[in-house]
Design a protein around this motif. Structure first.
Motif, PDB file in Angstrom:
ATOM      1  N   PHE A   1      15.815 -13.481  15.724  1.00 20.16           N
ATOM      2  CA  PHE A   1      16.664 -13.496  16.465  1.00 20.16           C
ATOM      3  C   PHE A   1      16.857 -12.219  17.382  1.00 20.16           C
ATOM      4  O   PHE A   1      17.403 -12.564  18.532  1.00 20.16           O
ATOM      5  CB  PHE A   1      18.042 -13.204  15.494  1.00 20.16           C
ATOM      6  CG  PHE A   1      18.199 -14.381  14.431  1.00 20.16           C
ATOM      7  CD1 PHE A   1      17.931 -15.534  14.775  1.00 20.16           C
ATOM      8  CD2 PHE A   1      18.513 -14.008  13.393  1.00 20.16           C
ATOM      9  CE1 PHE A   1      18.352 -16.966  14.060  1.00 20.16           C
ATOM     10  CE2 PHE A   1      18.877 -14.989  12.064  1.00 20.16           C
ATOM     11  CZ  PHE A   1      18.809 -16.578  12.804  1.00 20.16           C
ATOM     12  N   SER A   2      16.349 -10.984  17.067  1.00 17.48           N
ATOM     13  CA  SER A   2      16.391 -10.072  18.073  1.00 17.48           C
ATOM     14  C   SER A   2      15.905 -10.325  19.410  1.00 17.48           C
ATOM     15  O   SER A   2      16.122 -10.056  20.420  1.00 17.48           O
ATOM     16  CB  SER A   2      15.922  -8.691  17.532  1.00 17.48           C
ATOM     17  OG  SER A   2      16.399  -8.216  16.416  1.00 17.48           O
ATOM     18  N   LYS A   3      14.429 -11.021  19.299  1.00 19.07           N
ATOM     19  CA  LYS A   3      13.772 -11.193  20.386  1.00 19.07           C
ATOM     20  C   LYS A   3      14.573 -12.230  21.232  1.00 19.07           C
ATOM     21  O   LYS A   3      14.438 -12.109  22.563  1.00 19.07           O
ATOM     22  CB  LYS A   3      12.279 -11.854  20.101  1.00 19.07           C
ATOM     23  CG  LYS A   3      11.548 -12.249  21.235  1.00 19.07           C
ATOM     24  CD  LYS A   3       9.944 -12.701  20.747  1.00 19.07           C
ATOM     25  CE  LYS A   3       9.246 -13.146  22.019  1.00 19.07           C
ATOM     26  NZ  LYS A   3       9.074 -11.931  22.968  1.00 19.07           N
ATOM     27  N   ASN A   4      15.192 -13.203  20.751  1.00 14.44           N
ATOM     28  CA  ASN A   4      15.924 -14.533  21.293  1.00 14.44           C
ATOM     29  C   ASN A   4      17.207 -13.762  22.018  1.00 14.44           C
ATOM     30  O   ASN A   4      17.764 -14.210  23.230  1.00 14.44           O
ATOM     31  CB  ASN A   4      16.318 -15.362  20.484  1.00 14.44           C
ATOM     32  CG  ASN A   4      15.371 -16.351  20.127  1.00 14.44           C
ATOM     33  OD1 ASN A   4      14.340 -16.309  20.863  1.00 14.44           O
ATOM     34  ND2 ASN A   4      15.553 -16.937  19.104  1.00 14.44           N
ATOM     35  N   MET A   5      17.761 -12.530  21.652  1.00 16.32           N
ATOM     36  CA  MET A   5      18.966 -12.129  22.303  1.00 16.32           C
ATOM     37  C   MET A   5      18.639 -10.623  22.877  1.00 16.32           C
ATOM     38  O   MET A   5      19.546 -10.267  23.696  1.00 16.32           O
ATOM     39  CB  MET A   5      19.804 -11.765  21.131  1.00 16.32           C
ATOM     40  CG  MET A   5      20.488 -12.974  20.501  1.00 16.32           C
ATOM     41  SD  MET A   5      21.638 -12.783  19.234  1.00 16.32           S
ATOM     42  CE  MET A   5      22.188 -14.332  18.802  1.00 16.32           C
TER      43      MET A   5
ATOM     44  N   ARG B   1      18.771  -1.022  19.573  1.00 17.52           N
ATOM     45  CA  ARG B   1      18.788  -2.031  20.784  1.00 17.52           C
ATOM     46  C   ARG B   1      19.202  -3.539  20.385  1.00 17.52           C
ATOM     47  O   ARG B   1      19.191  -4.116  21.216  1.00 17.52           O
ATOM     48  CB  ARG B   1      17.106  -2.137  21.040  1.00 17.52           C
ATOM     49  CG  ARG B   1      16.537  -1.117  21.728  1.00 17.52           C
ATOM     50  CD  ARG B   1      15.236  -1.503  22.163  1.00 17.52           C
ATOM     51  NE  ARG B   1      15.386  -2.325  23.127  1.00 17.52           N
ATOM     52  CZ  ARG B   1      14.401  -3.091  23.650  1.00 17.52           C
ATOM     53  NH1 ARG B   1      12.964  -3.247  23.117  1.00 17.52           N
ATOM     54  NH2 ARG B   1      14.563  -3.961  24.768  1.00 17.52           N
ATOM     55  N   CYS B   2      19.610  -3.545  19.206  1.00 15.54           N
ATOM     56  CA  CYS B   2      20.153  -4.865  18.429  1.00 15.54           C
ATOM     57  C   CYS B   2      21.652  -4.976  18.263  1.00 15.54           C
ATOM     58  O   CYS B   2      21.921  -5.577  17.461  1.00 15.54           O
ATOM     59  CB  CYS B   2      19.272  -5.194  17.450  1.00 15.54           C
ATOM     60  SG  CYS B   2      17.716  -5.412  17.812  1.00 15.54           S
ATOM     61  N   LEU B   3      22.434  -4.031  18.694  1.00 12.46           N
ATOM     62  CA  LEU B   3      23.807  -3.762  18.034  1.00 12.46           C
ATOM     63  C   LEU B   3      24.888  -4.731  18.947  1.00 12.46           C
ATOM     64  O   LEU B   3      25.943  -5.177  18.446  1.00 12.46           O
ATOM     65  CB  LEU B   3      24.315  -2.423  18.377  1.00 12.46           C
ATOM     66  CG  LEU B   3      23.483  -1.453  17.494  1.00 12.46           C
ATOM     67  CD1 LEU B   3      24.294   0.210  18.018  1.00 12.46           C
ATOM     68  CD2 LEU B   3      23.661  -1.681  16.173  1.00 12.46           C
TER      69      LEU B   3
ATOM     70  N   ARG C   1      11.189 -12.734   8.817  1.00  6.41           N
ATOM     71  CA  ARG C   1      10.876 -13.773   9.380  1.00  6.41           C
ATOM     72  C   ARG C   1      12.023 -13.895  10.479  1.00  6.41           C
ATOM     73  O   ARG C   1      11.648 -13.872  11.846  1.00  6.41           O
ATOM     74  CB  ARG C   1      10.927 -15.141   8.877  1.00  6.41           C
ATOM     75  CG  ARG C   1      10.816 -16.411   9.853  1.00  6.41           C
ATOM     76  CD  ARG C   1      10.565 -17.660   9.232  1.00  6.41           C
ATOM     77  NE  ARG C   1      10.163 -18.639  10.166  1.00  6.41           N
ATOM     78  CZ  ARG C   1       8.974 -19.050  10.541  1.00  6.41           C
ATOM     79  NH1 ARG C   1       7.962 -18.479   9.950  1.00  6.41           N
ATOM     80  NH2 ARG C   1       8.605 -19.933  11.573  1.00  6.41           N
ATOM     81  N   MET C   2      13.510 -13.619  10.335  1.00 13.33           N
ATOM     82  CA  MET C   2      14.533 -13.950  10.966  1.00 13.33           C
ATOM     83  C   MET C   2      14.984 -12.829  12.014  1.00 13.33           C
ATOM     84  O   MET C   2      15.506 -13.054  13.124  1.00 13.33           O
ATOM     85  CB  MET C   2      15.709 -14.644  10.404  1.00 13.33           C
ATOM     86  CG  MET C   2      15.276 -15.888   9.537  1.00 13.33           C
ATOM     87  SD  MET C   2      14.485 -17.138  10.416  1.00 13.33           S
ATOM     88  CE  MET C   2      15.628 -17.428  11.760  1.00 13.33           C
TER      89      MET C   2
ATOM     90  N   TYR D   1      12.279  -7.360  23.940  1.00 14.74           N
ATOM     91  CA  TYR D   1      12.115  -6.922  22.589  1.00 14.74           C
ATOM     92  C   TYR D   1      10.862  -7.633  22.088  1.00 14.74           C
ATOM     93  O   TYR D   1      10.462  -8.556  22.253  1.00 14.74           O
ATOM     94  CB  TYR D   1      13.101  -7.501  21.712  1.00 14.74           C
ATOM     95  CG  TYR D   1      13.343  -6.989  20.431  1.00 14.74           C
ATOM     96  CD1 TYR D   1      13.917  -6.007  19.882  1.00 14.74           C
ATOM     97  CD2 TYR D   1      12.544  -7.769  19.237  1.00 14.74           C
ATOM     98  CE1 TYR D   1      13.927  -5.490  18.582  1.00 14.74           C
ATOM     99  CE2 TYR D   1      12.566  -7.607  18.165  1.00 14.74           C
ATOM    100  CZ  TYR D   1      13.387  -6.178  17.855  1.00 14.74           C
ATOM    101  OH  TYR D   1      13.515  -6.154  16.265  1.00 14.74           O
ATOM    102  N   ASP D   2       9.900  -6.748  21.653  1.00 16.58           N
ATOM    103  CA  ASP D   2       8.638  -7.068  20.639  1.00 16.58           C
ATOM    104  C   ASP D   2       8.733  -7.477  19.310  1.00 16.58           C
ATOM    105  O   ASP D   2       9.439  -6.519  18.560  1.00 16.58           O
ATOM    106  CB  ASP D   2       7.698  -5.987  21.099  1.00 16.58           C
ATOM    107  CG  ASP D   2       7.191  -5.874  22.410  1.00 16.58           C
ATOM    108  OD1 ASP D   2       7.316  -7.000  23.158  1.00 16.58           O
ATOM    109  OD2 ASP D   2       7.166  -4.636  22.960  1.00 16.58           O
ATOM    110  N   MET D   3       8.491  -8.512  18.825  1.00 14.47           N
ATOM    111  CA  MET D   3       8.623  -8.694  17.307  1.00 14.47           C
ATOM    112  C   MET D   3       7.663  -8.146  16.702  1.00 14.47           C
ATOM    113  O   MET D   3       6.550  -8.265  16.858  1.00 14.47           O
ATOM    114  CB  MET D   3       8.732 -10.293  17.281  1.00 14.47           C
ATOM    115  CG  MET D   3       9.580 -11.279  17.515  1.00 14.47           C
ATOM    116  SD  MET D   3       9.727 -12.984  16.772  1.00 14.47           S
ATOM    117  CE  MET D   3       8.202 -13.513  17.373  1.00 14.47           C
TER     118      MET D   3
END
Length: 412
Positions: A214-218, A275-277, A209-210, A222-224
């Motif tokens: 979190f990745s989409k928000n930052m 993409r999320c570092l 879920r998270m 970014y596609d969930m």
């Protein structure tokens, strides 16, 4: 600042009652150090021959596994879920009269349990009974939120199911302790359920879920990716793993562990960690999750070698890649994220959480390699001491945050 907030700021008890994560995360921070202190000393007594060190009346590995799995991690899990369940499912908030007894009960039982491991079986049993009572209250509270919610989604059901399995595991272990002539198989089943039927489904559900959220928000663009099939498939494979292992059919575990490795590798790739570092508070979540596919690749290799040759070549290395690498690292990453978000702090990694996270990666590697060393117990002691060194500054900083008001002046 209004008068009510001012009074809360000067009253630690009022602060702990302001939000579920405060007392439960604080209790969890205490627990992070307590069990590993006992376990490191227990390992040192075995390695260096401390004749006067009091021994538990149950196998030490049972004490270690049960109190870590059913005492340490669940304090953070209760704190997280009692905070997020109402938000996930549009349900009622959890009041202090419910979450404070859960924090006190699980921590109190946990402390008694650790004292009981010093050769005091009655105290150990009492501690686990107190923990069970707190579990029943906590699980009943979460079930009440779900029942009253308007969006009873799969993540809520999965987390509640995991806590149901955890409660069952605690009951089974108590049955082994309290019922004369009860089979040790009950204790082994409780340990296996704690790992593969309680902690791992809970952790994976929260990540499912998270991490995309979190990745989409930052991360821009970014596609969930939250596939509906992966939670039930993972649950089925994990329960099959527990059954096969419990019934002594370890040669067939590859039938579960290889598909689980594929599921976890697929999620890691589809969540695009490269993409999320950044920012670091997001990056550590993805680094922590990477330990899960690593662990199940190791499980798969061990299973195949066992099926072919009958030999266990990696020992407990796969388990601790998951327990320290995934569970431990994700605890630091997720709890730091929630703590910062709910204390008005910037959503960035502070130097203290960075230190804890980096050292914990080294501890995981040491613990994995210890399985391949001749002087295994020496390296186990090093890993235990490393855990304590990694967590102590993080625990002290976290405790200070939970006992002080939000930096933005808001309630909670």
């Amino acid at each position: 600042m209004d008068a009510s907030i001012s009074r809360t700021a000067n009253d630690p008890a009022a602060l702990l009652a302001a939000a579920p994560h405060r007392p439960l995360f604080l209790a969890g921070a205490v627990a992070v150090l307590l069990t590993m202190t006992w376990w490191t000393l227990e390992l040192a007594s075995l390695r260096f021959g401390w004749a006067r060190w009091p021994q538990p009346t149950i196998p030490p590995v049972f004490g270690h596994a049960m109190l870590v799995q059913y005492g340490l991690f669940p304090l953070f899990m209760f704190g997280f879920l009692m905070t997020t369940f109402p938000r996930w499912m549009n349900g009622p908030l959890v009041p202090p009269k419910r979450f404070l007894p859960v924090a006190g009960g699980v921590l109190g039982g946990y402390v008694l349990g650790n004292v009981g491991l010093l050769g005091l079986p009655v105290v150990l049993k009492l501690g686990l009974l107190v923990m069970l009572a707190a579990y029943l209250l906590g699980v009943g509270t979460l079930a009440g939120v779900l029942r009253a919610a308007t969006d009873r989604n799969r993540h809520g059901w999965s987390c509640l199911a995991a806590f149901g399995v955890g409660t069952l595991g605690l009951v089974l272990f108590l049955a082994w302790l309290l019922v004369p002539g009860a089979s040790p198989d009950l204790a082994w089943l409780a340990v296996k359920l704690g790992t593969f039927g309680f902690l791992l489904p809970m952790y994976f559900t929260v990540c499912h879920r998270m991490l995309p959220f979190f990745s989409k928000n930052m991360v821009a663009g970014y596609d969930m990716w939250r596939p509906g099939w992966s939670l039930p498939v993972t649950w089925a494979l994990l329960l099959a793993h527990v059954f096969l292992d419990w019934r002594g059919l370890a040669a067939w575990l590859w039938l579960c562990d290889l598909p689980l490795a594929a599921v976890f590798v697929a999620h890691w790739l589809m969540w695009k960690p490269w993409r999320c570092l950044r920012p670091g508070l997001l990056g550590v979540l993805h680094v922590a999750f990477a330990w899960l596919p690593v662990a199940f690749v190791l499980f798969g290799v061990q299973d195949l070698v066992l099926a072919v040759s009958g030999k266990s070549v990696l020992g407990l290395a796969p388990l601790h890649a998951m327990a320290i690498g995934f569970f431990g690292s994700m605890l630091v990453a997720m709890v730091t994220r929630v703590t910062h978000g709910h204390s008005g702090r910037p959503l960035q990694m502070h130097p203290v959480p960075w230190l804890c996270f980096v050292l914990l990666q080294a501890v995981a590697v040491v613990r994995i390699c210890a399985e391949l060393e001749q002087d295994r117990y020496l390296w186990l002691v090093v890993a235990g001491a490393g855990w304590l060194a990694a967590f102590l500054p993080w625990v002290l900083r976290s405790a200070w945050i939970y006992l002080t008001p939000r930096t933005d002046g808001k309630p909670g």
